[in-house]
Motif scaffolding. Structure first.
Motif, short mmCIF file in Angstrom:
data_model
loop_
_atom_site.label_atom_id
_atom_site.label_comp_id
_atom_site.label_asym_id
_atom_site.label_seq_id
_atom_site.Cartn_x
_atom_site.Cartn_y
_atom_site.Cartn_z
N GLY A 115 -31.78 22.99 -20.85
CA GLY A 115 -32.68 21.87 -21.14
C GLY A 115 -32.14 20.57 -20.61
O GLY A 115 -31.76 20.46 -19.45
N ALA A 116 -32.08 19.60 -21.50
CA ALA A 116 -31.76 18.22 -21.14
C ALA A 116 -30.42 18.12 -20.41
O ALA A 116 -29.45 18.79 -20.75
N ALA A 117 -30.42 17.26 -19.41
CA ALA A 117 -29.19 16.97 -18.65
C ALA A 117 -28.47 15.81 -19.32
O ALA A 117 -29.08 14.94 -19.94
N ARG A 118 -27.16 15.83 -19.17
CA ARG A 118 -26.31 14.80 -19.77
C ARG A 118 -25.23 14.45 -18.76
O ARG A 118 -24.61 15.34 -18.20
N THR A 119 -25.00 13.18 -18.56
CA THR A 119 -23.95 12.77 -17.63
C THR A 119 -22.58 12.88 -18.29
O THR A 119 -22.46 12.85 -19.52
N LEU A 120 -21.57 13.00 -17.47
CA LEU A 120 -20.21 13.08 -17.99
C LEU A 120 -19.80 11.77 -18.66
O LEU A 120 -18.99 11.78 -19.59
N GLU A 121 -20.39 10.66 -18.22
CA GLU A 121 -20.05 9.36 -18.81
C GLU A 121 -20.52 9.26 -20.27
O GLU A 121 -20.02 8.43 -21.02
N SER A 122 -21.46 10.10 -20.67
CA SER A 122 -21.99 10.03 -22.04
C SER A 122 -21.23 10.93 -23.02
O SER A 122 -21.63 11.03 -24.18
N LEU A 123 -20.16 11.55 -22.56
CA LEU A 123 -19.41 12.47 -23.42
C LEU A 123 -18.65 11.72 -24.52
O LEU A 123 -18.16 10.62 -24.30
N PRO A 124 -18.53 12.36 -25.68
CA PRO A 124 -17.63 11.80 -26.70
C PRO A 124 -16.19 11.96 -26.22
O PRO A 124 -15.93 12.67 -25.24
#
Length: 153
Positions: A115-124
């Motif tokens: 599903g949704a994509a997430r950038t590495l910059e948004s990681l906890p």
């Protein structure tokens, strides 16, 4: 297919995963019975990466089993900078959600596909590695897993 042999000897169990990326994250490798060519490629990459030129499939299976999160119960924690160094096909957990890495983008895993994509910059700051280290090594050595159609190129 089969189950463990009646004599108690080794056998195999029919397992079905969304795709090969999911199977690798669960600690499995390609099957020599039904996917001989990918299984050979995986083992060649695993041997190269582990510098164990004589490693056979049963040894790889034992290593993978011992590295499974479901077996160890001990998460392998990674920082966001470590995630950026993982190869395509590695899977991590962000909280309770699994994500697969492809071309520098994380894709949320689901039973029906990605599903949704997430950038590495948004990681906890810290995430958990799901894919066993032996499979990570094989991916780093060039093994290219099959992706579900929701992310197929």
């Amino acid at each position: 297919m089969g189950r463990n042999g009646p004599s108690g000897g080794a056998g195999w169990t029919e397992l079905f995963f969304l795709d090969e990326v999911t199977a690798l994250a669960a600690g499995h490798r390609p099957c020599f019975h039904c996917r001989r060519e990918p299984a050979t490629r995986f083992m060649n990459c695993a041997r190269e990466a582990s510098q164990s030129p004589l490693m056979k499939a049963p040894e790889a299976d034992a290593i993978l089993h011992a590295q499974r999160y479901a077996v160890t119960g001990t998460p392998v924690e990674l920082s966001a900078s470590q995630v950026a160094k993982l190869p395509d096909g590695a899977m991590i957990a962000i909280g309770e959600r699994a994500h697969a890495l492809r071309s520098g983008v994380l894709h949320e895993w689901g039973f029906a596909g990605y599903g949704a994509a997430r950038t590495l910059e948004s990681l906890p700051p810290v995430v958990q590695l799901l894919t066993p280290r032996l499979s990570i090594s094989a991916l780093e050595a060039g093994y290219a897993p099959v992706w579900h159609d929701s992310l197929a190129s």
